[in-house]
Design a protein around this motif. Structure first.
Motif, short mmCIF file in Angstrom:
data_model
loop_
_atom_site.label_atom_id
_atom_site.label_comp_id
_atom_site.label_asym_id
_atom_site.label_seq_id
_atom_site.Cartn_x
_atom_site.Cartn_y
_atom_site.Cartn_z
N UNK A 366 0.87 -1.35 -0.03
CA UNK A 366 0.03 0.05 -0.14
C UNK A 366 0.86 1.30 -0.04
N UNK A 367 2.12 1.39 0.81
CA UNK A 367 2.67 2.58 0.95
C UNK A 367 3.39 2.64 -0.33
N UNK A 368 4.03 1.67 -0.98
CA UNK A 368 4.72 1.77 -1.91
C UNK A 368 3.94 2.38 -3.11
N UNK A 369 2.47 1.97 -3.39
CA UNK A 369 1.90 2.30 -4.36
C UNK A 369 1.28 3.88 -4.25
N UNK A 370 1.13 4.24 -2.93
CA UNK A 370 0.98 5.62 -2.62
C UNK A 370 2.00 6.59 -2.73
N UNK A 371 3.25 6.08 -2.64
CA UNK A 371 4.56 6.90 -2.86
C UNK A 371 4.69 7.08 -4.34
N UNK A 372 4.71 5.90 -5.17
CA UNK A 372 4.83 6.12 -6.23
C UNK A 372 3.89 6.98 -7.27
N UNK A 373 2.62 6.63 -7.03
CA UNK A 373 1.47 7.50 -7.49
C UNK A 373 1.46 8.88 -7.62
N UNK A 374 2.35 9.42 -6.33
CA UNK A 374 2.41 10.91 -6.29
C UNK A 374 3.32 11.26 -7.55
N UNK A 375 4.06 10.49 -8.18
CA UNK A 375 5.00 10.83 -9.31
C UNK A 375 4.39 10.54 -10.53
N UNK A 376 3.63 9.10 -10.70
CA UNK A 376 3.13 8.88 -11.82
C UNK A 376 1.65 9.35 -12.26
N UNK A 377 1.12 9.69 -11.30
CA UNK A 377 -0.40 10.09 -11.22
C UNK A 377 -0.77 11.22 -10.00
N UNK A 378 0.06 12.02 -10.11
CA UNK A 378 -0.03 13.23 -9.04
C UNK A 378 -1.56 13.85 -9.02
N UNK A 379 -2.20 13.99 -7.83
CA UNK A 379 -3.48 14.56 -7.89
C UNK A 379 -4.63 13.55 -7.94
N UNK A 380 -4.28 12.50 -8.12
CA UNK A 380 -5.42 11.60 -8.30
C UNK A 380 -6.09 11.03 -6.96
N UNK A 381 -5.44 11.51 -5.94
CA UNK A 381 -6.10 10.93 -4.37
C UNK A 381 -5.69 9.45 -4.41
N UNK A 382 -4.63 8.92 -4.98
CA UNK A 382 -4.27 7.43 -4.74
C UNK A 382 -3.49 7.17 -3.61
N UNK A 383 -4.15 7.46 -2.14
CA UNK A 383 -3.35 7.38 -0.97
C UNK A 383 -3.50 6.08 -0.20
N UNK A 384 -2.76 6.11 0.77
CA UNK A 384 -2.62 5.03 1.55
C UNK A 384 -4.08 4.37 1.96
N UNK A 385 -5.09 5.25 2.21
CA UNK A 385 -6.44 4.83 2.52
C UNK A 385 -6.92 4.40 1.27
N UNK A 386 -6.92 4.83 0.09
CA UNK A 386 -7.43 4.36 -0.93
C UNK A 386 -6.95 2.71 -1.40
N UNK A 387 -5.51 2.58 -1.11
CA UNK A 387 -4.93 1.25 -1.55
C UNK A 387 -5.42 0.39 -0.34
N UNK A 388 -5.23 0.65 0.81
CA UNK A 388 -5.66 -0.16 2.02
C UNK A 388 -7.05 -0.73 1.84
N UNK A 389 -7.88 0.26 1.31
CA UNK A 389 -9.29 -0.39 1.27
C UNK A 389 -9.37 -1.41 -0.08
N UNK A 390 -8.64 -1.20 -0.93
CA UNK A 390 -8.61 -2.20 -2.11
C UNK A 390 -8.17 -3.56 -1.72
#
Length: 517
Positions: A366-390
């Motif tokens: 979850x954390x790696x996804x949230x960190x990388x998405x800030x670079x590949x899809x910034x502003x998309x709101x794909x944070x820790x809570x989002x991926x933890x929920x998935x």
């Protein structure tokens, strides 16, 4: 007026740039804090690189839960299988120096090397050791490596390979293994004329300035600031026993034995992303070899859904894929209560690394996804809570479909009288001897070379299984006997099909070799 406006803009630029950097660091810190709290981790260290520069470092928690000593950027963690990329880099340095070639037969450097199939033995090249294409099953022979500590040597591991039967064809399919990385370390030692751990220090740690990384024999007390692994028990983090006064150069070092700090790993990442960070350390040909797609890997549904991934392959010690249209080079590490993850976006000269001293598979993902998405899809709101929920929804669906953890069967201790002639000493060609012998009124299972693999034999509806006392109950196994007389055989079968693949019970076949003493 235009001149004044231009001057005003120029004066404001540094402040705006500083605000942008601070905002980015704040988002990384929010992600770290969210993962640390959500997964109740014992300790964690995180670093992010943007355009070749360290953009963020953060640490939370303790070296050992409840002892009050904080984790920081110099804390040593087990990086586990992130060691594999370092082993590959050592070999690349030796190739660059002309000490070996990627297409050398392994037997040129290790004449004693044998696989089960003589043709595979003759044709296995150095490069094949690194890309999981041997035809062996997933994690074959890992019981010679873990649980630790054990009494298997590197010589035992190399000899044991000849007894591991393939489940597929050589170079046809991908199946992750660790044993051949142990062989790769010994190839490096033979070609380099020095022990693997010494080569690692001389070829990687020292020239790159990774000052706190440890391999081979070392003293935790002298080095200091060492994180301890933890296990989860009733929502608590329980620290493992402290390291001994001297950590030895154990056999699985080349597959997953290195310890490094966050600062060390960030330096490693910078050099990989930018050759000018260490001019001449590794030339363009060898850098390209490490990150070439040598062995195709399947693309999982989660990769497709989360990252729009189209390709997945293994390089030399690295997993290669695409993420949101960008090239990604990554690996993870898992070892006895420690988790690591390192991911690079080479075209951006960016990446992230996570080091955790607890059971943290979901937290790492979850954390790696949230960190990388800030670079590949910034502003998309794909944070820790989002991926933890998935992940939590995935887990709920598995449980609803009957694919959750398997409960242990109800049973009673096996008795000496009830166990009969199957009590005795049994031997497997690569794992060695185990004793199924009386202890008090019961029967115990005890491995000669893997002391942690001991436990009491329990009967459930007349069917025997081992309740381990030295390893977690999620690895408990049925004992299955087949054949009669000289053909009598003992097999172990995991009770839980979701068992960690390193418990490769399916590769064991014991024959009875003697009576209990």
């Amino acid at each position: 007026m235009p001149t004044k406006r231009l001057l005003l803009c120029l004066l404001l630029l540094p402040a705006a740039a500083h605000a942008a950097v601070d905002d980015g660091a704040a988002r990384y810190q929010q992600a770290l804090d969210a993962a640390y709290a959500h997964y109740r981790l014992p300790g964690i260290a995180v670093g992010v690189i943007e355009d070749g520069k360290v953009a963020y470092t953060g640490a939370r928690g303790e070296l050992a839960a409840g002892e009050g000593v904080p984790v920081d950027a110099d804390t040593l963690f087990k990086i586990a299988s992130n060691t594999k990329a370092m082993t590959a880099a050592v070999l690349a340095r030796l190739v660059q120096a002309g000490r070996l070639r990627w297409d050398d037969p392994v037997t040129r450097h290790l004449p004693q090397f044998r696989m089960h199939d003589p043709w595979v033995t003759a044709h296995m090249q150095v490069r094949d050791l690194l890309i999981h294409n041997s035809g062996l099953g997933l994690g074959a022979g890992d019981l010679m490596l873990w649980p630790e500590p054990n009494h298997f040597s590197r010589e035992d591991i190399i000899a044991g390979l000849a007894h591991l039967k393939p489940v597929g064809s050589f170079r046809a399919d991908y199946a992750y293994d660790n044993l051949l990385y142990v062989v790769a370390g010994e190839v490096a030692a033979a070609a380099g004329g020095k022990p693997y751990a010494q080569l690692l220090r001389e070829e990687i740690f020292e020239p790159l300035g990774m000052a706190r990384c440890q391999a081979g024999q070392w003293s935790p007390a002298a080095v200091g600031n060492v994180a301890r692994p933890h296990r989860r028990e009733a929502a608590r983090n329980i620290p493992a026993a402290a390291d001994p006064a001297r950590v030895d150069d154990f056999p699985s070092m080349a597959a997953g034995g290195v310890r490094c700090s966050l600062n060390d790993m960030l330096r490693w990442m910078q050099v990989l992303l930018d050759p000018q960070q260490a001019p001449g350390w590794l030339d363009a040909t060898q850098r390209r070899a490490l990150w070439t797609a040598h062995m195709p890997m399947p693309v999982g549904q989660r990769q497709r859904d989360w990252d729009n991934t189209h390709f997945h392959a293994y390089g030399y010690g690295w997993r290669l894929s695409d993420m949101d249209g960008q090239w990604k080079v990554a690996h993870t590490g898992t070892l006895s209560g420690m988790y690591s993850s390192l991911a690079l976006l080479p075209d951006r000269r960016s990446g992230a690394v996570i080091l955790i001293n607890g059971e943290a598979e979901d937290a790492r993902t979850v954390l790696m996804q949230a960190l990388l998405k800030q670079q590949t899809r910034p502003g998309a709101g794909l944070d820790v809570a989002y991926y933890a929920g998935l992940l939590e929804r995935e887990a709920a669906q598995r449980h609803a479909g009957g694919h959750g953890p398997v409960p242990l069967p109800q049973g009673v201790p096996a008795t000496v009288a009830g166990f009969g002639a199957d009590a005795g000493v049994w031997a497997d060609p690569w794992f060695g001897q185990v004793a199924l012998c009386p202890a008090g009124d019961g029967i115990t299972f005890a491995s000669e070379k893997s002391p942690a693999m001991h436990g009491r034999v329990v009967l459930a509806d007349g069917r025997p299984w081992v309740r381990w006392q030295g390893i977690g109950e999620d690895a408990d196994a049925w004992l299955e006997f087949t054949g009669d007389g000289p053909e009598r055989r003992l097999h172990l079968r995991a009770i839980d099909p979701g068992i960690d693949f390193s418990y490769d019970f399916q590769d064991l076949e014991f024959s009875r070799v003697g009576d209990c003493r």
